[in-house]
Design an enzyme around this catalytic site. Structure first.
Site, PDB file in Angstrom:
ATOM      1  N   MET A 421       0.821  -1.209   0.000  1.00  0.00           N
ATOM      2  CA  MET A 421       0.000   0.000   0.000  1.00  0.00           C
ATOM      3  C   MET A 421       0.856   1.261   0.000  1.00  0.00           C
ATOM      4  O   MET A 421       2.014   1.248   0.436  1.00  0.00           O
ATOM      5  CB  MET A 421      -0.935   0.006   1.212  1.00  0.00           C
ATOM      6  CG  MET A 421      -0.229   0.118   2.553  1.00  0.00           C
ATOM      7  SD  MET A 421      -1.395   0.396   3.905  1.00  0.00           S
ATOM      8  CE  MET A 421      -2.026   2.018   3.469  1.00  0.00           C
ATOM      9  N   CYS A 422       0.253   2.338  -0.513  1.00  0.00           N
ATOM     10  CA  CYS A 422       0.862   3.669  -0.445  1.00  0.00           C
ATOM     11  C   CYS A 422      -0.260   4.655  -0.154  1.00  0.00           C
ATOM     12  O   CYS A 422      -1.149   4.361   0.653  1.00  0.00           O
ATOM     13  CB  CYS A 422       1.617   3.991  -1.734  1.00  0.00           C
ATOM     14  SG  CYS A 422       0.606   4.016  -3.226  1.00  0.00           S
ATOM     15  N   GLY A 423      -0.270   5.798  -0.805  1.00  0.00           N
ATOM     16  CA  GLY A 423      -1.318   6.775  -0.570  1.00  0.00           C
ATOM     17  C   GLY A 423      -2.535   6.580  -1.458  1.00  0.00           C
ATOM     18  O   GLY A 423      -3.655   6.895  -1.084  1.00  0.00           O
ATOM     19  N   GLY A 425      -2.085   4.070  -4.663  1.00  0.00           N
ATOM     20  CA  GLY A 425      -1.919   2.798  -5.360  1.00  0.00           C
ATOM     21  C   GLY A 425      -0.808   2.790  -6.379  1.00  0.00           C
ATOM     22  O   GLY A 425      -0.265   1.732  -6.705  1.00  0.00           O
TER      23      GLY A 425
END
Length: 465
Positions: A421-423, A425
């Site tokens: 995960m990130c902010g 995708g």
């Protein structure tokens, strides 16, 4: 294009800030009042500069570089070649191309307006700021990577052994700049989104008075405490930062603007040969398209404003690159982003895209996309955002490894079912592709960010490192 022109009034000076949102930088086009212009810190991609100059009916007569940039290649050499522009830069930079070398206090008459060079080392040791004056009155100062809005630029790009020394120089430079009249406009090069910033802020321009009132670093009068504060805010930065300053010192190669935004179309057989010889395939399509089907081992870097940063961060400097994209994606924008950070080794793009690969009978790989409320509790959650983002709020139990660290660290992670995960995708897809290249399986990408997870589950995020 990612560059957006913004008129910036300052006394009688007509100035336009051209903001590159992806790299987090601004360059400035100054109307000199006689049909000519000065450009400060121009990037190698001069499309926005030329469009603004043409709209204003200006001929570019001067190009000034505040320092040897580490995050982009300068367009000053190109402007000298194409427009006959005189290049203004620090004598201490020892540039290997024709330029007007300046030292502390040197002035250049631009025809009504003048610029005065101020030595402001810190971000680099040859850094200059340029005070722009109209009739002897300071209208503004181009502070490059010295004083930036709400902070100061980082001082660790010349090596760990120079970092503290340069931070002390940055303290003295900021003190010097803060002595300018309060209504002097501050026009930095680095701003929000730039990895040269320490830390990034939202606004891009300011005044000396506003910075004295709000910039926490200008409120520190003790040099040791300033150094501690500045160095404590430094995060990671892309490895290409270590190469570009020297390329800028030598002078970037002159480009043919008519052909620079083009790429050769490669048949599947040519892509196969290039891969066998060590080329990397970069999949620039949106995350959803990459997740459905991609060439096994391709690295996902979706084409957006930040494409160049992650291309330079994730791909080794010595490998050829093959691009896969959708036909509706702007190839010219992609190529110029690469050229701006010195990536000249684009071998071409896969003709007819992923469809051609599949039609030739070659296998594809897929990556699952997971909705924020559907994470399998048996899966490891790998958060690959930058440290400040992770500390601001992350999922309970999430493992944290910055995306840039996965270039060499993917093989060190245990091979386990993982949701990355990130902010939003995009970076998570890049991380999943690096893990896939390293042999990891059972990978998924979170379609969203931590806020989406909290909203979907009703659970709270964890803060802190």
């Amino acid at each position: 294009m990612s560059d957006a022109p913004t008129p910036v009034p300052a006394a009688a000076v007509e100035l336009t800030a051209l903001v590159n949102e992806g790299l987090g930088n601004s360059c400035y086009l100054v109307d000199l009042g006689d049909g000519s212009a000065l450009v400060v810190d121009p990037p190698r991609d001069l499309r926005a500069v030329r469009a603004a100059a043409e709209k204003a009916g200006l001929r570019i007569r001067f190009a000034a570089d505040t320092h040897l940039h580490a995050d982009f290649l300068s367009g000053a050499v190109q402007l000298a070649h194409d427009d006959g522009a005189a290049v203004l830069a620090s004598t201490a930079g020892r540039r290997e191309f024709d330029h007007h070398g300046l030292g502390d206090g040197d002035q250049v008459d631009l025809g009504g307006l003048t610029v005065t060079a101020l030595e402001t080392p810190g971000h680099t040791d040859e850094h200059l700021s340029f005070v722009l004056a109209d009739g002897g009155r300071a209208a503004g100062v181009f502070t490059g990577g010295s004083l930036i809005v709400g902070s100061a630029a980082r001082t660790d790009l010349l090596g760990a052994d120079r970092t503290a020394e340069l931070a002390r120089a940055q303290f003295r430079s900021l003190q010097r700049l803060s002595a300018l009249p309060a209504d002097t406009a501050v026009w930095p090069t680095h701003g929000a989104g730039s990895f040269c910033s320490a830390p990034p802020g939202a606004a891009r321009t300011s005044t000396i008075g506003a910075e004295l009132a709000t910039n926490p670093l200008l409120g520190i009068d003790d040099e040791d405490r300033f150094v501690e504060q500045l160095l404590g805010s430094l995060g990671s930065y892309p490895p290409y930062f270590l190469r570009l300053a020297e390329l800028n010192r030598r002078g970037p190669g002159v480009l043919d603007a008519a052909s620079a935004g083009q790429l050769a179309e490669l048949p599947v057989s040519a892509v196969q040969r290039l891969r066998a010889d060590g080329a990397w395939v970069i999949d620039a399509r949106p995350v959803g398209d990459y997740a459905r089907a991609h060439i096994p081992g391709a690295v996902s870097i979706p084409l957006r404003a930040q494409f160049a940063t992650w291309l330079g961060w994730l791909v080794p400097a010595d490998v050829a690159i093959v691009i896969v994209r959708n036909p509706d994606q702007d190839l010219t924008e992609l190529v110029w982003q690469a050229l701006t950070i010195g990536v000249d080794r684009l071998a071409g793009e896969l003709a007819c895209g992923i469809q051609a690969w599949s039609a030739a009978g070659h296998p594809t790989a897929g990556t699952a996309l997971v909705r924020p409320g559907r994470i399998d509790p048996g899966h490891r959650v790998l958060d690959i955002r930058q440290e400040p983002e992770y500390a601001a709020g992350h999922l309970p139990g999430a493992v944290h490894v910055e995306l840039g660290a996965l270039v060499h660290g993917a093989t060190e992670l245990p091979n386990a079912p993982t949701v990355v995960m990130c902010g939003h995708g995009e970076r998570a897809a890049g991380a999943a592709s690096l893990l896939e290249r390293a042999g990891h399986r059972d990978l998924a990408v979170l379609d969203g960010g931590p806020g989406d997870w909290a909203a979907a589950t009703g659970h709270s995020l964890v803060t802190g490192p």
